[in-house]
Design a protein around this motif. Structure first.
Motif, PDB file in Angstrom:
ATOM      1  N   UNK A   6      43.289  40.703  29.325  1.00 27.45           N
ATOM      2  CA  UNK A   6      43.633  41.698  30.344  1.00 27.45           C
ATOM      3  C   UNK A   6      44.298  40.997  31.518  1.00 27.45           C
ATOM      4  N   UNK A   7      45.389  41.585  32.009  1.00 27.85           N
ATOM      5  CA  UNK A   7      46.052  41.076  33.210  1.00 27.85           C
ATOM      6  C   UNK A   7      46.060  42.196  34.242  1.00 27.85           C
ATOM      7  N   UNK A   8      45.508  41.929  35.407  1.00 28.57           N
ATOM      8  CA  UNK A   8      45.541  42.941  36.453  1.00 28.57           C
ATOM      9  C   UNK A   8      45.769  42.263  37.794  1.00 28.57           C
ATOM     10  N   UNK A   9      45.577  42.994  38.860  1.00 29.72           N
ATOM     11  CA  UNK A   9      45.907  42.450  40.175  1.00 29.72           C
ATOM     12  C   UNK A   9      45.086  41.213  40.520  1.00 29.72           C
ATOM     13  N   UNK A  10      43.978  41.007  39.819  1.00 26.51           N
ATOM     14  CA  UNK A  10      43.150  39.824  40.065  1.00 26.51           C
ATOM     15  C   UNK A  10      43.520  38.649  39.168  1.00 26.51           C
ATOM     16  N   UNK A  11      44.460  38.833  38.257  1.00 27.64           N
ATOM     17  CA  UNK A  11      44.873  37.735  37.378  1.00 27.64           C
ATOM     18  C   UNK A  11      44.700  38.069  35.916  1.00 27.64           C
ATOM     19  N   UNK A  12      44.560  37.045  35.096  1.00 27.11           N
ATOM     20  CA  UNK A  12      44.368  37.206  33.658  1.00 27.11           C
ATOM     21  C   UNK A  12      42.906  37.042  33.302  1.00 27.11           C
TER      22      UNK A  12
END
Lengths: 337, 337, 337, 337
Positions: A264-270
């Motif tokens: 998962x990649x989101x605003x907090x990273x991978x």
């Protein structure tokens, strides 16, 4: 079809029972033996195992049984191995072979004298990235071996009561896997001396009792290779088993830290998931080690961890315990008597 | 030492000014030209650039200037290129070359007639994993090219006002990089037809105005290769630039999603940082493209993205715009006039 | 214990026979049926399956059978499903449900009328990184879904005779998995139109016959999401199954390209093994899909790919075939009759 | 603008000269000093450095110079540092500070007395994945630190003449980086004792001379943390610099083994390039450490590796040398005099 008795139906014994009953070709799980389990008969019924007994040694007298799998407490191993060997049963035993070097030698002598198989439960040898790595090393892909490293970190949080964990457990029950892996990868050379440090870092409150949950070990081999092993009882990100072999031509690494390939990649990273916290992660390695045992029973000419491999790892563990206690490197020769 | 003028000192122009002033060997940034920037003189002073002018075309008359770097708005490119080419200046222009295929052809014709360099700012060709991948493809590591994919996702959250974003921007300003990369990797074959879909998925509220922030494009090449490109204006995990080339012998992939190699593992799993949200991530690629320009000015026989490469990418962009509007595949021949 | 009949013992049917016989709890593989296999009886004996028959339809009349697993050629599916549904058997069928949309609808109508289970063999839904990714998407980890991608590349070298591969195979047998995955991840929205290109890139010599070994498909959904799927019959680095879902908050990726975590580093760089070339790679997914079927037979309230899912994927495949033939996007409504 | 003199223009000194001359803001490289380099004047001319001298100590008398960067042989450091400190120059020195603990203390005392900066060239602290990892550890992401590991493997094949490599080099020149990194990550706790093994495994033919090219070190800290460091002079896959910090809440890892993100997959598996064999790999870390020095000269309140950090690492190196010689753990207190 070889008929097998399983001795011991605790946590790992139950796992083995399911695997032996359902997923290994060429064998029939014919008897479950456990002197104390209140659920022994239920387990036998669930797995359609035809017999269950409270008396493990009775299996020795049962001529219909070809081989045994020993998953009972370590303290019981040597007596069982001697009895089953005398009865001509082939033997698979969980690690370590015995509580002491002397007892391990007795057990090996008994199986040697009887000419029966003694396979030791070093399941990591059957984990697929280790198997592949060993093949690469054996083929010379890393050249002359100079440096080895093996890691075992059990999943946290650590929940056992330190007072009920015997002294030396981190060396004899956990790092024994790493010692075997290092010996296996550096095949053909013997460990010479061992330096170990250990501490209660997970449970510093238990340090006074001598409890050890964290350890680092340095092993020097006759061929000059420098090996390290390390263990912790509490990796909060799940099981962490890794290895590395470095040589004159390159390096192999094995083990991985995520249970699945989903990322998962989101605003907090991978992000990946954890490596998990139960032994199902090693199920395939367990299945393969038992399939190997079954194949050996049927005459296959296949490598497997033998009694001498168990002894070699136990010598390292014994030297490590002494080293950690005395604060000095200990030669294998000091503990090999 | 070649003397360079930089035309345009907006966001990317300012970045280029710093790079040209400090990090490119063999050139001297001699003039900054911008008709409107209130901070032009300050920037020149900061970078020790000896001259600044409000009149970009005055550079054409300055015999001391060898070459120009054009980073002004696309609408100004063709006039500038014609003027500088006529004055014998070598030219680096940001992408796209011009607003229309016809203007791009005019610009190329002008530089051809003058015999000057026209390098187009396809910086991704100079990003290290793309450079390495292209080398592998050119060496035949993937065999005959069958399938190509290129991704550009700009970091989110998307903050621009859709009303101020010209129609077609996602194709002419963003995907133009991908079209060039696909043409470059599939070297020697020409795009034949293009199918594109685009939508306002990031800003569905702006869909009625024709705003497009998300697009997928399929390109068929003369050699049969099937290529896809895609773009989004808002990847919440930061810049996402990737590529893949698949062929009869294998595949190469390029691009990565984490800015650093630091990895954290905790009770929630494994974690890496984001790929970042500013152009500093591409600084090394910018530096290398300008070093290449400088080397070419000094006579180096080095490949670089030329005017014809800019035109080829623009033809794909133009066909994609028409395809997305008309809901049908569009042949390159339809827009190449 | 539910009694199961397996229809069809070709390559995948034999794999399923072993899995059903040994590794799925709650069922008994009671009958093997295959009109043509010369080794049917041998397989039954090896797996201790008590009965074997040359007449698949005879299973319908056998009241002792609770459910069937259909792994026979696609052309036989609809007749079998209708017969087994009429007899009240729960049904697992390999994909696709039938050769045509009309036949798939007939099969679904039959199972609906009979009130029996119809599970379709979309095993990728049970592969662990897809399962985990779908969970993340369903939990909202990527926000609103905007973009999806699914890849199936079968391991090369491709060895089949193009003349014996029916037209449309790449869409109906290979990409059907990807279409289902895309529909599954974009749950709640329906595919609206499809654009497909396909070619003979692996076997260009067979292009004249209409053979297709490489394809790219673009699907637009009612919620605006833009999806792509792609397939090749020959990835020289082994099975390549991957997926990606991108949305307003992030992205998930799934699939991996190495069979084990062993990595070698030498003077030529870093190396992993291939992803493998046999279906053992998907064994765990197969096992899980059948365990799910068994659990459903026992009344579990578990999601599984149903007849309507099979139909939805088939509609996309049918539209893709037409699009590739006619060179234009095709609306699902055109093929849904 | 601070005026800097660079002392020493060997291999690393020349690299530093280019970086200082071109890529560091706020300083001017004003003097190059080297008693022996035949190309000193050429280097100065290439970099437009206005002055060059054969007499490093003359810089001390030059009132126009604000600070010095010392990249000359270690044996010269203490005399230079004392002279420059006495002249009020701020000082950056390459590691190690001096040949002995006593000399390092003299150098630190001199800079303390003069009130000048003494920054030590531990560039790994400025490499981006280390910087990020340290930030995570400092924020508590791994909880209480229990276990640390640091690796330095220089790229092979090893080409130096063992006879010209001073005893202890692997500890004082190579592992000193690892010792500093371990101290930095385990901030606030002091090393207590050290066990080291070292051998000539790359060049076993040179073992008789006491040459050491491979080493493993175990360090125990006052807070109980168990650290290991290891080094080899010959990694055939290129530079291998890695680190790991494990604690009560998780683990961070840093470093990577491929120079670019390009990946090739072919019939032999997956492949990345090597990590490279030249110091350009660390250029960005060098640039950042000098920018930090420049910022400190301008009064920035920024952390940097100070004289006491250099001493702390040197104490570990000194204990490690003695431990390897005497085959026993050595307390830091034994070498801290």
């Amino acid at each position: 079809m070889k008929r097998i008795a399983l001795i011991g139906t605790g946590r790992i014994g139950t796992h083995h029972a399911r695997t032996l009953a359902r997923e290994v070709a060429g064998i029939e799980l014919a008897v479950l033996a456990d002197p104390a389990s209140p659920t022994l008969e239920r387990l036998a019924a669930d797995l359609a195992v035809p017999a269950a007994t409270r008396d493990p040694l009775s299996v020795a007298a049962d001529d219909s049984i070809d081989a045994v799998v020993i998953a009972s407490p370590t303290a019981t191993h040597v007596e069982l191995i001697e009895a089953f060997a005398a009865a001509g049963k082939d033997i698979f035993t969980e690690k370590p072979i015995a509580l002491t070097v002397a007892d391990a030698k007795r057990a090996i002598a008994a199986t040697d004298a009887a000419g029966v198989v003694l396979q030791v439960g070093f399941n990591r040898r059957f984990a697929e990235s280790w198997t592949r790595a060993e093949q690469l090393v054996a083929e010379g892909a890393v050249g002359r071996v100079q440096r080895l490293h093996s890691i075992t970190r059990d999943p946290g949080p650590y929940g056992a009561d330190p007072a009920r964990v015997p002294a030396g457990t981190i060396f004899t029950e956990t790092l024994i896997h790493d010692f075997d892996i290092l010996n296996w990868f550096n095949a053909g050379s013997e460990p010479v001396d061992v330096y170990a440090v250990a501490d209660a870092l997970v449970r510093p409150d238990a340090k006074d009792t001598g409890f050890q949950d964290s350890a680092v070990v340095v092993i020097r081999y006759a061929n000059g290779a420098l090996a390290t092993a390390e263990a912790s009882f509490s990796a909060m990100y799940g099981y962490d088993l890794r290895g590395e072999v470095f040589g004159s031509a390159g390096m192999v690494q094995m083990g991985q830290l995520a249970a699945t390939a989903a990322r998962l990649y989101d605003a907090a990273g991978g992000h990946t998931g954890t490596a998990g916290t139960d032994t199902s992660r090693f199920h395939e390695a367990y299945r393969t080690e038992f399939q190997t045992f079954a194949d050996v029973l049927h005459g296959a000419d296949t490598d497997y961890p033998e009694g001498t491999d168990g002894l070699r790892a136990q010598l390292v563990a014994t030297a490590a315990i002494r080293s950690a206690a005395e604060g000095r490197p200990v030669r294998i020769a000091e503990v090999d008597q």
